[in-house]
Design a protein around this motif. Structure first.
Motif, PDB file in Angstrom:
ATOM      1  N   TYR A  91       9.851  -0.210   0.393  1.00  6.87           N
ATOM      2  CA  TYR A  91       9.823   0.382   1.733  1.00  6.87           C
ATOM      3  C   TYR A  91       8.989  -0.514   2.647  1.00  6.87           C
ATOM      4  CZ  TYR A  91      11.367   4.750  -0.527  1.00  6.87           C
ATOM      5  OH  TYR A  91      12.057   5.706  -1.236  1.00  6.87           O
ATOM      6  N   ARG A  92       9.576  -0.950   3.748  1.00  6.74           N
ATOM      7  CA  ARG A  92       8.860  -1.810   4.705  1.00  6.74           C
ATOM      8  C   ARG A  92       8.445  -0.955   5.904  1.00  6.74           C
ATOM      9  NH1 ARG A  92       9.751  -7.301   4.544  1.00  6.74           N
ATOM     10  NH2 ARG A  92      10.975  -8.033   2.766  1.00  6.74           N
ATOM     11  N   ILE A  93       7.174  -0.945   6.200  1.00  8.14           N
ATOM     12  CA  ILE A  93       6.675  -0.172   7.352  1.00  8.14           C
ATOM     13  C   ILE A  93       6.119  -1.162   8.382  1.00  8.14           C
ATOM     14  CG2 ILE A  93       5.192   1.731   8.094  1.00  8.14           C
ATOM     15  CD1 ILE A  93       4.859   2.487   5.102  1.00  8.14           C
ATOM     16  N   THR A 100       0.887   7.592  13.204  1.00 12.31           N
ATOM     17  CA  THR A 100      -0.293   8.287  12.647  1.00 12.31           C
ATOM     18  C   THR A 100      -0.522   7.877  11.202  1.00 12.31           C
ATOM     19  OG1 THR A 100       0.993  10.182  11.889  1.00 12.31           O
ATOM     20  CG2 THR A 100      -0.012  10.396  14.044  1.00 12.31           C
ATOM     21  N   ILE A 101      -1.779   7.909  10.826  1.00 13.00           N
ATOM     22  CA  ILE A 101      -2.157   7.758   9.412  1.00 13.00           C
ATOM     23  C   ILE A 101      -3.137   8.884   9.114  1.00 13.00           C
ATOM     24  CG2 ILE A 101      -3.226   6.306   7.648  1.00 13.00           C
ATOM     25  CD1 ILE A 101      -2.553   3.855   9.298  1.00 13.00           C
ATOM     26  N   ARG A 102      -2.781   9.703   8.151  1.00 13.15           N
ATOM     27  CA  ARG A 102      -3.692  10.810   7.814  1.00 13.15           C
ATOM     28  C   ARG A 102      -3.622  11.096   6.319  1.00 13.15           C
ATOM     29  NH1 ARG A 102       0.019  15.678   9.788  1.00 13.15           N
ATOM     30  NH2 ARG A 102       1.944  14.494   9.939  1.00 13.15           N
ATOM     31  N   ARG A 103      -4.716  11.654   5.827  1.00  9.04           N
ATOM     32  CA  ARG A 103      -4.717  12.067   4.422  1.00  9.04           C
ATOM     33  C   ARG A 103      -4.633  13.596   4.376  1.00  9.04           C
ATOM     34  NH1 ARG A 103      -9.785  12.930   1.194  1.00  9.04           N
ATOM     35  NH2 ARG A 103     -10.406  10.810   1.637  1.00  9.04           N
ATOM     36  N   GLY A 130       8.177  17.971   5.986  1.00  7.73           N
ATOM     37  CA  GLY A 130       9.569  17.538   5.916  1.00  7.73           C
ATOM     38  C   GLY A 130       9.764  16.406   4.917  1.00  7.73           C
ATOM     39  N   ASP A 131      10.790  15.585   5.153  1.00  8.00           N
ATOM     40  CA  ASP A 131      11.130  14.519   4.196  1.00  8.00           C
ATOM     41  C   ASP A 131      10.109  13.383   4.257  1.00  8.00           C
ATOM     42  OD1 ASP A 131      13.300  15.960   3.547  1.00  8.00           O
ATOM     43  OD2 ASP A 131      14.761  14.709   4.581  1.00  8.00           O
ATOM     44  N   VAL A 132       9.648  12.962   3.089  1.00  5.17           N
ATOM     45  CA  VAL A 132       8.682  11.864   3.010  1.00  5.17           C
ATOM     46  C   VAL A 132       9.182  10.852   1.974  1.00  5.17           C
ATOM     47  CG1 VAL A 132       6.290  11.215   2.536  1.00  5.17           C
ATOM     48  CG2 VAL A 132       6.783  13.459   3.501  1.00  5.17           C
ATOM     49  N   LYS A 150      10.504   6.776  13.015  1.00  4.04           N
ATOM     50  CA  LYS A 150      11.700   7.277  12.324  1.00  4.04           C
ATOM     51  C   LYS A 150      11.417   7.981  11.002  1.00  4.04           C
ATOM     52  CE  LYS A 150      14.734   3.686  14.146  1.00  4.04           C
ATOM     53  NZ  LYS A 150      15.363   2.401  13.831  1.00  4.04           N
ATOM     54  N   GLU A 151      10.371   7.540  10.289  1.00  2.17           N
ATOM     55  CA  GLU A 151      10.179   8.013   8.917  1.00  2.17           C
ATOM     56  C   GLU A 151       8.733   8.410   8.646  1.00  2.17           C
ATOM     57  OE1 GLU A 151      12.598   8.240   6.727  1.00  2.17           O
ATOM     58  OE2 GLU A 151      14.094   6.689   7.140  1.00  2.17           O
ATOM     59  N   LYS A 152       8.576   9.112   7.508  1.00  2.00           N
ATOM     60  CA  LYS A 152       7.224   9.382   6.995  1.00  2.00           C
ATOM     61  C   LYS A 152       7.142   8.765   5.599  1.00  2.00           C
ATOM     62  CE  LYS A 152       6.658  13.817   9.322  1.00  2.00           C
ATOM     63  NZ  LYS A 152       7.968  14.461   9.442  1.00  2.00           N
ATOM     64  N   TYR A 153       5.992   8.182   5.283  1.00  2.00           N
ATOM     65  CA  TYR A 153       5.802   7.550   3.982  1.00  2.00           C
ATOM     66  C   TYR A 153       4.563   8.136   3.319  1.00  2.00           C
ATOM     67  CZ  TYR A 153       8.996   4.110   5.977  1.00  2.00           C
ATOM     68  OH  TYR A 153      10.073   3.513   6.561  1.00  2.00           O
ATOM     69  N   GLY A 154       4.641   8.323   1.998  1.00  2.00           N
ATOM     70  CA  GLY A 154       3.512   8.870   1.248  1.00  2.00           C
ATOM     71  C   GLY A 154       2.958   7.864   0.260  1.00  2.00           C
ATOM     72  N   LEU A 155       1.649   7.606   0.336  1.00  2.00           N
ATOM     73  CA  LEU A 155       0.991   6.638  -0.544  1.00  2.00           C
ATOM     74  C   LEU A 155      -0.198   7.324  -1.227  1.00  2.00           C
ATOM     75  CD1 LEU A 155       1.901   5.166   2.270  1.00  2.00           C
ATOM     76  CD2 LEU A 155       0.513   3.295   1.487  1.00  2.00           C
TER      77      LEU A 155
END
Lengths: 174, 253
Positions: A91-93, A100-103, A130-132, A150-155
């Motif tokens: 996944y390229r961000i 936003t970046i949040r925990r 929603g979708d991550v 466009k998207e949400k990413y989970g790390l």
């Protein structure tokens, strides 16, 4: 690759977890469920064969995912963050698109692609956000959620604050 | 030697408890307060099968002068009755633990009704798995099958536990509204869902589909049940009955 570019790439490991054990366990269960009816009923039983044909490839997929577990990492380049998991996730961000970046902890739904305690991969619907797109060694707790247009990413980085600080620095310098 | 199905029944019960108990714990907001209800539904399947369904069917059959053991040769209305008796009795029996004051007192909101219903249904499903294993153990045809030959039993019972949970949650959610019409509607909805779940088995018993198709056609009702569960959960969530998670915002622009 240009040595200057290599220097710019910073790699971050995910938090430690035993998520790979869940993948192995599930694969073992699937193999057991697939093979046991075949052992009892033999090759003449069409339902036993069908069960085996369905369960064995799925089990193999889980074994491969467990094999790639140590390859999970987050790479920060000059203008993007790349989430990697073996050859199956990249996944390229783009840093310029991060809003936003949040925990936070995420809310469970019954739907899932690959989500077990200690591992979450691919696109997963969560009840609250929603979708991550997940590439993390945690399924619900303390997820670093990065939201773009466009998207949400989970790390789940091991050195979370260090990663966030590095992202901010790169965002400011570009 | 103990009947081999009992070994698989124990594995199934342990798996069901871990899977559904664990998911209920997580879904309900990491609380254990609903889990004690898992005990209440355990004997209900045996009660339904040994003391209610069988007796009612015999009574109706005798009253209508229908010879026992006719199978598919029995009158159509009697066959329909035999199909209907299971959901009619079981859906009512599954909510009977709510007659206990401590259980009913837990049904204070839409969300708690959902979790109480889910736990009671899963509990019934686990009791049903135990009862079915007992019934199978009485049948000499299955005596020669080793325990690992009953994986189909485990798969089916694991899924059925969840299905029972959803059906009971539908009814308990309706009961929580404390309106007779809604309660009746909830009951009819649960009975309809139960019929839908049983349809592949019924079609197989009527010799309309093969055993292979019957095994795999359970997937469709289960997906439908999962959709219904998610819908109910989102509705409960929409009513603001969940606490917001605390979060740390690192960056916002």
């Amino acid at each position: 690759m240009d040595p200057q570019q290599i220097e710019l790439i910073k790699s971050f490991k995910p938090r430690r977890s035993y998520g790979w054990l869940w993948l192995i366990l599930l694969a073992m269960i699937l193999i057991a469920v697939g093979v046991a009816p075949w052992l009892v009923a033999g090759t003449t039983s069409s339902s036993a064969m069908l069960t085996m044909i369905i369960s064995i490839p799925v089990a193999f997929t889980f074994i491969m995912l467990a094999f790639w577990f140590p390859s999970m990492r987050y790479e920060l380049t000059r203008d993007e963050l790349i989430l990697r998991y073996g050859p199956v996730i990249k996944y390229r961000i783009p840093l310029s698109q991060i809003r936003t970046i949040r925990r936070r902890n995420l809310g469970l739904t019954i739907w899932s692609s690959i989500r077990f305690p200690g591992i979450a991969l691919f696109k997963i619907p969560y009840s609250d956000v929603g979708d991550v797109k997940m590439c993390a060694t945690s399924a619900l707790n303390n997820i670093l959620l990065i939201e773009t247009q466009k998207e949400k990413y989970g790390l789940a980085p091991e050195k979370e604050e260090e990663l966030v600080a590095a992202i901010r620095r790169r965002m400011e310098s570009t | 030697m103990i009947p081999q199905i009992y070994i698989m029944a124990v594995i199934t019960l342990v798996f069901s408890l871990a899977l559904w108990g664990g998911l209920i714990y997580l879904f309900a907001g990491r609380t254990r307060r609903f889990l004690w209800l898992l005990v209440l539904g355990l004997p209900l399947s045996a009660i339904a099968n040994l003391y209610i369904k069988q007796q009612v069917t015999i009574f109706i059959g005798q009253a209508a002068h229908i010879q026992p053991g006719l199978g598919l040769a029995a009158p159509l209305w009697f066959l329909a009755f035999k199909v209907l008796i299971t959901p009619l009795v079981e859906e009512l029996l599954k909510v009977s633990p709510l007659l206990l004051r401590p259980a009913w007192r837990m049904v204070v909101s839409r969300a708690s009704a959902l979790w109480v219903g889910l736990v009671l249904g899963v509990s019934f499903g686990m009791g049903e798995a135990a009862f079915i294993s007992y019934a199978v153990a009485q049948n000499p045809d299955y005596a020669s099958i080793p325990w690992y030959g009953f994986t189909g039993f485990m798969n089916e019972r694991l899924m059925t536990c969840f299905a029972h949970g959803v059906m009971t949650a539908v009814l308990v959610t309706a009961l929580q509204r404390r309106n007779r019409q809604l309660a009746l509607l909830g009951y009819l909805a649960a009975v309809s869902l139960h019929l839908f779940l049983n349809m592949p088995v019924v079609l197989y018993q009527f010799q309309l589909i093969s055993i292979e198709l019957e095994s795999f056609s359970m997937v469709l009702p289960l997906i439908s049940f999962a959709i219904i569960f998610e819908k109910m959960r989102r509705t409960a969530r929409g009513l603001g009955e969940y606490e917001d998670e605390k979060e740390i915002v690192y960056l916002q622009r």
